[in-house]
Write a protein that holds these residues in place. Structure first.
Motif, PDB file in Angstrom:
ATOM      1  N   LEU A 409       0.830  -1.208   0.000  1.00 53.24           N
ATOM      2  CA  LEU A 409       0.000   0.000   0.000  1.00 53.24           C
ATOM      3  C   LEU A 409       0.868   1.263   0.000  1.00 53.24           C
ATOM      4  O   LEU A 409       1.986   1.260   0.507  1.00 53.24           O
ATOM      5  N   PRO A 410       0.336   2.365  -0.551  1.00 56.29           N
ATOM      6  CA  PRO A 410       1.085   3.633  -0.567  1.00 56.29           C
ATOM      7  C   PRO A 410       1.417   4.104   0.847  1.00 56.29           C
ATOM      8  O   PRO A 410       0.585   4.005   1.758  1.00 56.29           O
ATOM      9  N   ARG A 411       2.611   4.627   0.998  1.00 51.17           N
ATOM     10  CA  ARG A 411       3.077   5.103   2.299  1.00 51.17           C
ATOM     11  C   ARG A 411       3.255   6.622   2.259  1.00 51.17           C
ATOM     12  O   ARG A 411       3.367   7.199   1.177  1.00 51.17           O
ATOM     13  N   PRO A 412       3.288   7.266   3.388  1.00 52.77           N
ATOM     14  CA  PRO A 412       3.465   8.723   3.391  1.00 52.77           C
ATOM     15  C   PRO A 412       4.809   9.112   2.781  1.00 52.77           C
ATOM     16  O   PRO A 412       5.830   8.478   3.057  1.00 52.77           O
ATOM     17  N   ALA A 413       4.763  10.172   1.996  1.00 53.73           N
ATOM     18  CA  ALA A 413       5.981  10.607   1.297  1.00 53.73           C
ATOM     19  C   ALA A 413       6.712  11.715   2.020  1.00 53.73           C
ATOM     20  O   ALA A 413       7.886  11.990   1.737  1.00 53.73           O
ATOM     21  N   THR A 414       6.030  12.378   2.945  1.00 56.01           N
ATOM     22  CA  THR A 414       6.636  13.504   3.657  1.00 56.01           C
ATOM     23  C   THR A 414       6.378  13.375   5.152  1.00 56.01           C
ATOM     24  O   THR A 414       5.509  12.607   5.593  1.00 56.01           O
ATOM     25  N   GLY A 415       7.103  14.148   5.941  1.00 57.17           N
ATOM     26  CA  GLY A 415       6.876  14.186   7.372  1.00 57.17           C
ATOM     27  C   GLY A 415       5.476  14.657   7.714  1.00 57.17           C
ATOM     28  O   GLY A 415       4.865  14.185   8.686  1.00 57.17           O
ATOM     29  N   GLU A 416       4.944  15.578   6.910  1.00 57.51           N
ATOM     30  CA  GLU A 416       3.589  16.080   7.145  1.00 57.51           C
ATOM     31  C   GLU A 416       2.558  14.975   6.929  1.00 57.51           C
ATOM     32  O   GLU A 416       1.623  14.816   7.722  1.00 57.51           O
ATOM     33  N   GLU A 417       2.736  14.193   5.865  1.00 59.93           N
ATOM     34  CA  GLU A 417       1.825  13.066   5.635  1.00 59.93           C
ATOM     35  C   GLU A 417       1.949  12.027   6.746  1.00 59.93           C
ATOM     36  O   GLU A 417       0.950  11.430   7.170  1.00 59.93           O
ATOM     37  N   LEU A 418       3.153  11.807   7.231  1.00 60.30           N
ATOM     38  CA  LEU A 418       3.359  10.862   8.328  1.00 60.30           C
ATOM     39  C   LEU A 418       2.625  11.336   9.576  1.00 60.30           C
ATOM     40  O   LEU A 418       1.981  10.540  10.276  1.00 60.30           O
ATOM     41  N   ARG A 419       2.701  12.637   9.855  1.00 57.80           N
ATOM     42  CA  ARG A 419       1.994  13.185  11.017  1.00 57.80           C
ATOM     43  C   ARG A 419       0.483  13.005  10.865  1.00 57.80           C
ATOM     44  O   ARG A 419      -0.214  12.626  11.824  1.00 57.80           O
ATOM     45  N   GLU A 420      -0.037  13.284   9.663  1.00 56.87           N
ATOM     46  CA  GLU A 420      -1.472  13.157   9.436  1.00 56.87           C
ATOM     47  C   GLU A 420      -1.935  11.724   9.671  1.00 56.87           C
ATOM     48  O   GLU A 420      -2.989  11.492  10.274  1.00 56.87           O
ATOM     49  N   GLN A 421      -1.155  10.759   9.205  1.00 54.32           N
ATOM     50  CA  GLN A 421      -1.542   9.368   9.393  1.00 54.32           C
ATOM     51  C   GLN A 421      -1.375   8.935  10.851  1.00 54.32           C
ATOM     52  O   GLN A 421      -2.165   8.133  11.358  1.00 54.32           O
ATOM     53  N   PHE A 422      -0.365   9.461  11.515  1.00 54.32           N
ATOM     54  CA  PHE A 422      -0.185   9.222  12.947  1.00 54.32           C
ATOM     55  C   PHE A 422      -1.427   9.676  13.713  1.00 54.32           C
ATOM     56  O   PHE A 422      -1.986   8.938  14.543  1.00 54.32           O
ATOM     57  N   GLU A 423      -1.901  10.875  13.422  1.00 55.75           N
ATOM     58  CA  GLU A 423      -3.079  11.405  14.105  1.00 55.75           C
ATOM     59  C   GLU A 423      -4.344  10.664  13.688  1.00 55.75           C
ATOM     60  O   GLU A 423      -5.243  10.440  14.515  1.00 55.75           O
ATOM     61  N   GLN A 424      -4.407  10.264  12.413  1.00 58.42           N
ATOM     62  CA  GLN A 424      -5.562   9.512  11.934  1.00 58.42           C
ATOM     63  C   GLN A 424      -5.697   8.187  12.681  1.00 58.42           C
ATOM     64  O   GLN A 424      -6.792   7.783  13.082  1.00 58.42           O
ATOM     65  N   VAL A 425      -4.590   7.498  12.879  1.00 58.65           N
ATOM     66  CA  VAL A 425      -4.605   6.234  13.619  1.00 58.65           C
ATOM     67  C   VAL A 425      -5.001   6.472  15.073  1.00 58.65           C
ATOM     68  O   VAL A 425      -5.839   5.747  15.630  1.00 58.65           O
ATOM     69  N   LEU A 426      -4.411   7.505  15.700  1.00 54.75           N
ATOM     70  CA  LEU A 426      -4.675   7.745  17.124  1.00 54.75           C
ATOM     71  C   LEU A 426      -6.122   8.133  17.401  1.00 54.75           C
ATOM     72  O   LEU A 426      -6.638   7.855  18.491  1.00 54.75           O
ATOM     73  N   THR A 427      -6.781   8.747  16.436  1.00 55.60           N
ATOM     74  CA  THR A 427      -8.161   9.190  16.655  1.00 55.60           C
ATOM     75  C   THR A 427      -9.175   8.273  15.977  1.00 55.60           C
ATOM     76  O   THR A 427     -10.333   8.637  15.826  1.00 55.60           O
ATOM     77  N   SER A 428      -8.757   7.069  15.587  1.00 54.78           N
ATOM     78  CA  SER A 428      -9.695   6.086  15.042  1.00 54.78           C
ATOM     79  C   SER A 428     -10.417   5.394  16.196  1.00 54.78           C
ATOM     80  O   SER A 428      -9.891   5.291  17.308  1.00 54.78           O
ATOM     81  N   PRO A 429     -11.654   4.912  15.994  1.00 56.07           N
ATOM     82  CA  PRO A 429     -12.445   4.356  17.103  1.00 56.07           C
ATOM     83  C   PRO A 429     -11.764   3.235  17.868  1.00 56.07           C
ATOM     84  O   PRO A 429     -11.883   3.161  19.097  1.00 56.07           O
ATOM     85  N   ASN A 430     -11.038   2.345  17.194  1.00 59.86           N
ATOM     86  CA  ASN A 430     -10.431   1.221  17.905  1.00 59.86           C
ATOM     87  C   ASN A 430      -9.251   1.629  18.767  1.00 59.86           C
ATOM     88  O   ASN A 430      -8.867   0.901  19.687  1.00 59.86           O
ATOM     89  N   ILE A 431      -8.641   2.770  18.476  1.00 60.77           N
ATOM     90  CA  ILE A 431      -7.483   3.229  19.245  1.00 60.77           C
ATOM     91  C   ILE A 431      -7.867   4.325  20.230  1.00 60.77           C
ATOM     92  O   ILE A 431      -7.230   4.479  21.281  1.00 60.77           O
ATOM     93  N   ALA A 432      -8.915   5.059  19.941  1.00 53.23           N
ATOM     94  CA  ALA A 432      -9.300   6.211  20.765  1.00 53.23           C
ATOM     95  C   ALA A 432      -9.582   5.808  22.212  1.00 53.23           C
ATOM     96  O   ALA A 432      -9.825   4.642  22.535  1.00 53.23           O
ATOM     97  N   ASP A 433      -9.558   6.797  23.069  1.00 50.56           N
ATOM     98  CA  ASP A 433      -9.802   6.642  24.502  1.00 50.56           C
ATOM     99  C   ASP A 433     -11.119   5.903  24.759  1.00 50.56           C
ATOM    100  O   ASP A 433     -12.155   6.257  24.192  1.00 50.56           O
ATOM    101  N   LYS A 434     -11.082   4.907  25.622  1.00 52.67           N
ATOM    102  CA  LYS A 434     -12.275   4.115  25.949  1.00 52.67           C
ATOM    103  C   LYS A 434     -12.852   4.477  27.318  1.00 52.67           C
ATOM    104  O   LYS A 434     -13.665   3.730  27.863  1.00 52.67           O
ATOM    105  N   SER A 435     -12.448   5.618  27.859  1.00 54.14           N
ATOM    106  CA  SER A 435     -12.922   5.945  29.205  1.00 54.14           C
ATOM    107  C   SER A 435     -14.424   6.237  29.226  1.00 54.14           C
ATOM    108  O   SER A 435     -15.042   6.177  30.286  1.00 54.14           O
TER     109      SER A 435
END
Length: 756
Positions: A409-435
């Motif tokens: 699969l395509p991977r991020p080409a820049t640091g900015e894209e890497l940050r966006e995907q990092f945040e996308q993963v962290l705020t996805s329902p399966n990873i998000a806070d379960k409190s």
């Protein structure tokens, strides 16, 4: 209407019976007639139908579960005191203590009536633990739902969470962990698995059996009602259609306050020595309790069903035998102890009635107002049901699925894209806070909770003086199991094993809840066979026994099965809970170490592939159980040395998620230096952990890692208020934490609003 007695059944062999409506197959009905030498009475048909159901008899899974019995029953600390076939597994944890633990499913009832389905799932597993002579001390709840924003999730999730919390909180039992996972395949079929752990002294262990001619059979607890007729025994033994909830009367209604009285009453009965054996009335109700007690004893029992206390006087004998009304137990009591038994029940305001006695025969005989409606060999009901060797075959689509690797699969080409995907993963329902979920559970009631959500494992103090405790974790990645069921089950075990070890506890034993689609589908049965084989092989290599568990089939809506979900619970022992290891960055300037196997490019089935690309394909991460054992041995040892600040396993989301969760815990940032930032962040290579060590302990930890043959690399230092990936991106801890924490509330609303 003529009462269908044994005499009447013998004289009316051609009388039509609703065996198909009760879930029996034609050959099963004929087998019952062969066993009895006549047609069954209506009451007998009711008993066989619930006891021969998939949920109660394991008729499609027995041939595969037998392999767990081949495992050595010794644990790293000693022996298994009770194992597969008992109400729950019991293991020795030293100092004269034993713990009993088990996980079971309450999936279909929780879809139909979310609150009561989940609540009675907790109540049932607690009574299984209680029946072993143990005091229940904690619960856990591995949960699975459809997508967070799906209408079905909005209907079932709030009620299920409220049911788990409402029942457990009223019992005064801490909920110390579990899982909340979202996936499209769970739409219309949420998974509600419930685990309970209990504590007892070795001499307090009790097994359920009915022995001693003339001993009394006593039913005590709540009255029997029309709720739960067929209950899980029927609901969990068929596939739902796609038309939505139905069969509400089949869902049990719980009363946690009655259960609390039942717990205290039962423990006092055990302590007073006035019982020979106690059986919980769970799935299949009186049908199960009477037949299992008789089958495990001398073989004979007589019961007068009209003595059963009822909430509904219109119930027929068949309905009484099938009812799964909650908060009921059955005890076998010697006549000389009966008065003492009744006095204790009266003290706790628990109704108790003698309903029968142990006989010197070999049949279970049940009368209704003096007329015999059941006369059966008890083993034929409880243990000798049908055993199917369902056909199974590797699915035709499996090769194509595995060939579609996420590594392409395509991977991020820049640091900015890497940050966006990092945040996308962290705020996805399966990873998000379960409190949003866990705040509805009392995690600290009783005062013995040492670790709980969001730590890797829950931990409970057992002995105040010595600090002896146990840690428990439940895990499963259904995406991995879909890609390769054999490896997927091993990965579930490895993650749970690793989580327990990250807390500093020594893993001892396994319980499992194997959730799959229809066993009549060869694809599903192939998944099941591969998963059980993988789990058995992995337990053998790690040297830990499977002490019991549960199989839940027919988890699908129409033709769509759930992801294969073999949930694995691991229990470990902690010699002194004051030496436990928690998660989270705790100070500035500490070394951040990646400990365990070297990271490789393993992205198939990963959170990154799922969240960023909506992709599932390829082969899951490789399993290395020897590396898991060495990592666990290291962490158990360093806990005793008290030389690490914190530890966190790497699993869903890889290093990206572990680092972010560690930063969120106390608001402390980190600067990372990574050789391959993308792969290092998102690969889900197993057998790894994030370990944080203060400067003064760094050299000692490195030396111990070498001694235990565990690789490590230094990847950064803690400090500041930002997560910095050197040369790529940085993001504020507080800002990202805020966005991580609002994902569930943004969809589900506030807890207070839900309560209103």
């Amino acid at each position: 209407m003529t009462l269908d007695t044994v005499e009447h059944a013998s004289s009316t062999p051609d009388h039509e019976q609703p065996w198909a409506e009760l879930g029996l197959k034609p050959d099963e009905y004929e087998r019952i007639r062969e066993i009895l030498g006549r047609r069954p009475t209506g009451a007998e048909l009711a008993m066989y139908s619930v006891m021969w159901s998939e949920h109660c008899s394991y008729k499609s899974s027995k041939v595969h579960l037998r392999k767990f019995g081949e495992l050595p029953q010794e644990t790293p600390l000693g022996k298994t005191l009770a194992g597969i076939g008992e109400n729950a597994g019991v293991i020795d944890i030293g100092q004269g203590y034993a713990v009993t633990f088990k996980v079971e499913s309450h999936n279909h009832p929780s879809y139909i009536e979310p609150y009561q389905g989940a609540a009675t799932g907790i109540g049932g597993i607690v009574r299984d633990i209680l029946a072993m002579g143990a005091r229940p001390v904690a619960v856990m709840d591995p949960l699975r739902f459809g997508p967070l924003d799906a209408p079905d999730t909005a209907r079932v999730l709030p009620g299920i969470v409220a049911g788990v919390g409402g029942y457990g909180n009223c019992l005064g039992l801490p909920n110390i962990g579990g899982e909340v996972v979202f996936d499209e395949t769970y739409v219309g079929n949420p998974l509600v698995n419930a685990l309970c752990v209990g504590v007892l002294r070795h001499e307090d262990l009790h097994l359920a059996h009915a022995t001693g001619t003339g001993n009394k059979v006593v039913l005590y607890g709540a009255r029997t009602g029309g709720d739960g007729i067929g209950g899980v025994s029927v609901l969990a033994s068929e596939t739902f259609d796609a038309e939505g909830p139905s069969r509400r009367p089949a869902v049990q209604v719980g009363d946690p306050f009655m259960e609390k009285l039942l717990i205290e009453c039962t423990l006092e009965l055990f302590a007073a020595g006035v019982v020979n054996g106690i059986q919980d009335l769970g799935g299949a109700g009186l049908s199960c309790a009477t037949s299992e007690l008789a089958s495990a004893g001398d073989g004979g029992m007589h019961v007068e069903l009209s003595h059963v206390p009822l909430r509904d006087s219109t119930l027929s004998p068949e309905e009484i035998l099938m009812s799964e009304s909650q908060e009921r137990m059955m005890a076998v009591v010697e006549p000389e102890h009966l008065a003492g038994f009744m006095d204790i029940c009266d003290k706790w305001d628990v109704e108790a009635v003698v309903v029968g006695e142990v006989t010197d025969g070999d049949h279970l005989v049940i009368d209704w107002h003096g007329e015999t409606v059941v006369d059966v060999p008890p083993r034929s009901v409880a243990h000798d049901g049908p055993v199917y060797e369902r056909p199974y075959a590797r699915p035709s689509w499996q090769d194509d699925l595995q060939a579609d690797a996420a590594e392409r699969l395509p991977r991020p080409a820049t640091g900015e894209e890497l940050r966006e995907q990092f945040e996308q993963v962290l705020t996805s329902p399966n990873i998000a806070d379960k409190s949003w979920v866990t705040k509805q559970y009392d995690r600290y009631v009783l005062g013995n909770t040492v670790l709980g959500e969001p730590d890797d494992a829950g931990m409970i103090r057992i002995d105040d003086e010595t600090g002896l405790g146990v840690a428990i974790s439940t895990d499963c990645n259904g995406r991995f199991a879909k890609l390769d069921p054999y490896a997927g089950a091993q990965l579930a075990l490895a993650e749970s094993y690793r989580n327990v070890a990250m807390s500093g506890a020594l893993p001892l034993a396994v319980t499992d809840c194997l959730n799959f689609g229809s066993p009549e589908d060869p694809d599903v049965m192939w998944q099941f066979e591969r998963a059980t084989h993988g789990l058995k092989d992995a337990c053998a290599e790690l040297g830990i026994p499977v002490t019991g568990g549960n199989v839940s089939f027919y988890n699908q809506t129409g033709e769509t099965p759930i992801l294969p979900t073999p949930v694995v619970g691991v229990l470990g022992v902690m010699a002194d809970v004051r030496q436990r290891i928690a998660t989270g960055f705790r100070s500035d300037g500490a070394h951040v170490l990646l400990v365990g196997r070297a990271t490789t490019d393993e992205l198939s089935g990963s959170t990154w592939a799922d969240v960023v690309h909506g992709h599932l394909g390829g082969l899951p991460p490789a399993v290395d159980l020897d590396a898991e054992r060495r990592l666990a041995d290291l962490m158990v040892h360093v806990a005793k040395e008290v030389i690490v600040e914190s530890a966190h396993d790497l699993s869903d989301g890889g290093l990206a998620v572990a680092v972010a969760e560690a930063a969120f815990r106390h608001g402390i940032g980190v600067t990372l230096e990574l050789d391959d930032p993308f792969a290092d962040l998102f690969s889900e290579t197993t057998g790894r952990a994030l370990v944080v060590v203060a400067e003064e302990n760094h050299e000692a930890f490195v030396s111990l890692a070498e001694r235990f043959d565990v690789e490590l690399s230094s990847i950064g230092r803690t400090g500041g208020d930002r997560i910095v990936v050197d040369g790529q991106f940085e993001v504020g801890v507080a800002d990202l934490s805020d966005r991580w924490s609002v994902v569930l509330p943004a969809v589900l609303g506030t807890i207070d609003a839900q309560a209103r």
